[in-house]
Design an enzyme around this catalytic site. Structure first.
Site, PDB file in Angstrom:
ATOM      1  N   GLY A 185       0.554  -4.994   0.910  1.00 24.53           N
ATOM      2  CA  GLY A 185      -0.629  -5.102   0.065  1.00 24.53           C
ATOM      3  C   GLY A 185      -0.336  -5.778  -1.275  1.00 24.53           C
ATOM      4  O   GLY A 185      -1.245  -6.354  -1.883  1.00 24.53           O
ATOM      5  N   GLU A 217       4.580  -4.789   7.220  1.00 24.30           N
ATOM      6  CA  GLU A 217       3.829  -3.700   7.868  1.00 24.30           C
ATOM      7  C   GLU A 217       4.340  -3.394   9.268  1.00 24.30           C
ATOM      8  O   GLU A 217       4.326  -2.258   9.728  1.00 24.30           O
ATOM      9  CB  GLU A 217       2.331  -4.051   7.928  1.00 24.30           C
ATOM     10  CG  GLU A 217       1.632  -4.057   6.580  1.00 24.30           C
ATOM     11  CD  GLU A 217       1.722  -5.368   5.827  1.00 24.30           C
ATOM     12  OE1 GLU A 217       2.525  -6.250   6.227  1.00 24.30           O
ATOM     13  OE2 GLU A 217       0.996  -5.519   4.835  1.00 24.30           O
ATOM     14  N   GLU A 274      -0.575  -9.354  -0.496  1.00 26.42           N
ATOM     15  CA  GLU A 274      -1.997  -9.639  -0.232  1.00 26.42           C
ATOM     16  C   GLU A 274      -2.806  -9.663  -1.533  1.00 26.42           C
ATOM     17  O   GLU A 274      -3.693 -10.506  -1.709  1.00 26.42           O
ATOM     18  CB  GLU A 274      -2.555  -8.597   0.747  1.00 26.42           C
ATOM     19  CG  GLU A 274      -1.957  -8.754   2.144  1.00 26.42           C
ATOM     20  CD  GLU A 274      -2.248  -7.573   3.059  1.00 26.42           C
ATOM     21  OE1 GLU A 274      -2.008  -6.413   2.648  1.00 26.42           O
ATOM     22  OE2 GLU A 274      -2.735  -7.791   4.174  1.00 26.42           O
ATOM     23  N   ALA A 309       0.858  -1.182   0.000  1.00 30.96           N
ATOM     24  CA  ALA A 309       0.000   0.000   0.000  1.00 30.96           C
ATOM     25  C   ALA A 309       0.901   1.242   0.000  1.00 30.96           C
ATOM     26  O   ALA A 309       2.041   1.192   0.468  1.00 30.96           O
ATOM     27  CB  ALA A 309      -0.903  -0.011   1.228  1.00 30.96           C
TER      28      ALA A 309
END
Ligand code: CAA
Length: 259
Positions: A110, A133, A113, A67
């Site tokens: 992300g 993260e 993911e 992200a």
């Protein structure tokens, strides 16, 4: 075809839709605009009857480095909760057609993911999967703790999320996260070949199988078996069931109508 700012979209092989993340200056970091475009493009292919399998890829250097931290740095919990900065990622899980992630280089946070939300992963030898993260004071928020644990088991998922341990492509294949690994100059072609193979299968059965396999991660065995049996019975309504079995008996290749 719609034009996008952060992705490239094409149909390089008949029956196959390709979506390529294209934000190289940020290693394909997933900001709101990029993810929104990815989901819109996948949804458009999902509605297109001429397309029967999808491939999602990035660059050789990065599938996606997670992200967008610069966007998240200015985001607060209420904004996230209201869904204003980051798109609803469950849109990806609602795509009916199979999606192959073709992953090279970084697949972090992300990015990892997003690859795990796809149905199969073809990786280049340079692919690196991780959930970093924790190193920026947060935790995976798009399925990392759940899908990674289901894919590689609790011990390794815990180590990856707690210590930022990365998995090489070969390790990821060994632990069942990745289907196939190829040199960097051929992984995308191999992903497209695999997609073409799936696109050549009867589309209604493909959809029923994708649904049923995904249910195995959510339902109890007895509920999953009931779900499977209903899909199995439903396929006996299709023209492709009649054609597939007739072709077998007549010793000829089937001609699928995808109906
Ligand atoms: N967000 C925003 N920008 C990013 C980014 C990210 N996730 N990852 C890389 N970039 C940007 C860098 O800021 C840099 O931009 P500038 O040139 O403007 O400085 C550019 O991409 C190139 O990156 P690096 O210079 O850092 O490249 P490198 O080869 O030295 O390192 C890397 C590569 C190890 C992937 C490193 O970029 C990195 O650690 N990135 C962050 C990875 C990360 O923590 N991801 C998780 C994000 S949180 C998340 O994803 C939450 C969730 O669950 C949904």
């Amino acid at each position: 075809m719609t034009t996008y700012e952060n992705i490239l979209v094409e149909t390089p092989v008949p029956g196959v839709g390709l979506v390529r993340l294209n934000r190289p200056q940020a290693l394909n970091a997933l900001n709101g605009d990029l993810t929104r475009e990815v989901f819109e493009a996948l949804e458009a292919f999902d509605r297109d009857e001429a397309v029967r399998c999808l491939v999602l890829t990035g660059s050789d250097k990065a599938f996606a480095a997670g992200a967008d931290i610069k966007q998240m740095a200015d985001t607060d919990a209420v904004t996230l909760f209201a869904g204003q900065d980051f798109t609803d990622w469950s849109r990806l899980a609602r795509i009916h057609k199979p999606i192959i992630a073709a992953v090279s280089g970084w697949a972090l946070g992300g990015g990892c993911e997003m690859a795990m939300m796809c149905d199969l992963i073809v990786a280049s030898e340079t692919a690196k999967f991780g959930q970093p993260e924790i190193t920026i004071g947060i935790m995976p928020g798009a399925g990392g703790t759940q899908r990674l644990t289901r894919a590689v088991g609790k011990a390794l998922a815990m180590e990856m999320c707690l210590t930022n341990r990365h998995l090489s492509a070969e390790e990821a294949r060994h632990y069942g996260l990745v289907n196939q690994v190829y040199p960097v100059d051929s992984y995308l072609d191999e992903a497209l070949k695999l997609a073409a193979k799936i696109a050549a299968m009867p589309a209604v059965a493909v959809r029923m199988i994708k649904d049923a396999v995904n249910k195995a991660e959510e339902l109890s065995l007895s509920e999953g078996l009931v779900f499977e049996k209903r899909n199995f019975y439903l396929l006996f309504c299709t023209e492709d069931k009649t054609e597939g079995m007739r072709a077998f008996v007549e010793k000829r290749p089937p001609e699928w109508k995808h109906r």
